[in-house]
Design a protein around this motif. Structure first.
Motif, mmCIF file in Angstrom:
data_model
loop_
_atom_site.group_PDB
_atom_site.id
_atom_site.type_symbol
_atom_site.label_atom_id
_atom_site.label_comp_id
_atom_site.label_asym_id
_atom_site.label_seq_id
_atom_site.Cartn_x
_atom_site.Cartn_y
_atom_site.Cartn_z
ATOM 1 N N GLY A 20 41.415 32.547 32.335
ATOM 2 C CA GLY A 20 41.366 33.955 31.944
ATOM 3 C C GLY A 20 40.983 34.824 33.123
ATOM 4 N N LYS A 21 40.110 35.777 32.863
ATOM 5 C CA LYS A 21 39.745 36.793 33.850
ATOM 6 C C LYS A 21 38.900 36.203 34.976
ATOM 7 C CE LYS A 21 38.557 41.604 33.707
ATOM 8 N NZ LYS A 21 38.039 42.674 32.898
ATOM 9 N N HIS A 31 33.775 33.463 38.143
ATOM 10 C CA HIS A 31 33.760 33.913 36.756
ATOM 11 C C HIS A 31 33.149 35.309 36.763
ATOM 12 C CE1 HIS A 31 33.744 29.509 35.712
ATOM 13 N NE2 HIS A 31 34.624 29.973 34.818
ATOM 14 N N GLU A 32 33.580 36.153 35.861
ATOM 15 C CA GLU A 32 33.039 37.516 35.823
ATOM 16 C C GLU A 32 31.521 37.492 35.655
ATOM 17 O OE1 GLU A 32 33.920 41.825 33.729
ATOM 18 O OE2 GLU A 32 34.869 40.037 32.910
ATOM 19 N N ARG A 45 31.107 44.072 39.528
ATOM 20 C CA ARG A 45 32.451 44.329 39.023
ATOM 21 C C ARG A 45 33.018 45.670 39.490
ATOM 22 N NH1 ARG A 45 34.350 44.811 32.759
ATOM 23 N NH2 ARG A 45 36.530 45.150 33.242
#
Length: 186
Positions: A20-21, A31-32, A45
């Motif tokens: 995913g993102k 990873h976010e 971010r």
């Protein structure tokens, strides 16, 4: 890359695959939830991100750790930098600590107690002063009557006779006087 090949993204922090993102800095992915400043933990971010040796930093923490500070203003030095006296300076803040004159390229600096001085201020601050004229002594000097004197200033207080090269003089109230002014034969 063909339509069937999908790039595998591995989180630089935890080493697990990212599905995913993903967040990217340089050629690395996170990873976010791991995309945080290594020092203060702020989320990166929507802000400027710096990376050094695989670690992420916010703007402020990156500057604190890796950007030199100016000895004159304490601000971060982001462009031209002068290194002198084991310190760093913005060029516009590298000045004589006494008169504040800027040290332009090619101008020599003098140091005293770890501080930069122009030649004039260095002489005024560091050199011994003549007891006769109170100006700094930068050339030949002599010691007499527990003081330092320019050779040209060590003269009879009454008539101005120079004692340069002479062996005898008299002291009256701490000042040099020649024998003739005292009425003695030499």
């Amino acid at each position: 890359m063909s339509a069937q090949q999908v790039e595998t993204m591995v989180c630089n922090k935890c080493g697990e695959n990212i599905v995913g993102k993903a967040m990217k800095a340089g050629d690395k992915y996170w990873h976010e939830s791991h995309f945080l400043c290594s020092d203060c933990g702020v989320r990166l971010r929507d802000t400027k991100v710096f990376q050094k040796d695989g670690a992420l930093f916010c703007d402020q923490d990156y500057k604190k750790r890796f950007v030199p500070r100016c000895a004159g203003c304490s601000g971060f030095i982001l462009s031209d930098c002068i290194r002198a006296l084991d310190q760093t300076w913005h060029p516009e803040h590298f000045n004589c600590c006494s008169c504040q004159a800027n040290f332009e390229q090619g101008v020599g600096i003098h140091t005293h107690l770890g501080r930069p001085y122009c030649k004039t201020c260095y002489i005024d601050t560091v050199c011994e002063r003549c007891h006769g004229c109170s100006k700094p002594i930068t050339d030949k000097a002599m010691k007499a009557l527990e003081h330092s004197w320019h050779v040209d200033c060590f003269v009879c207080k009454e008539c101005g006779f120079s004692f340069e090269g002479k062996k005898n003089f008299y002291s009256v109230d701490g000042d040099p006087v020649c024998g003739a002014c005292l009425g003695t034969k030499e």
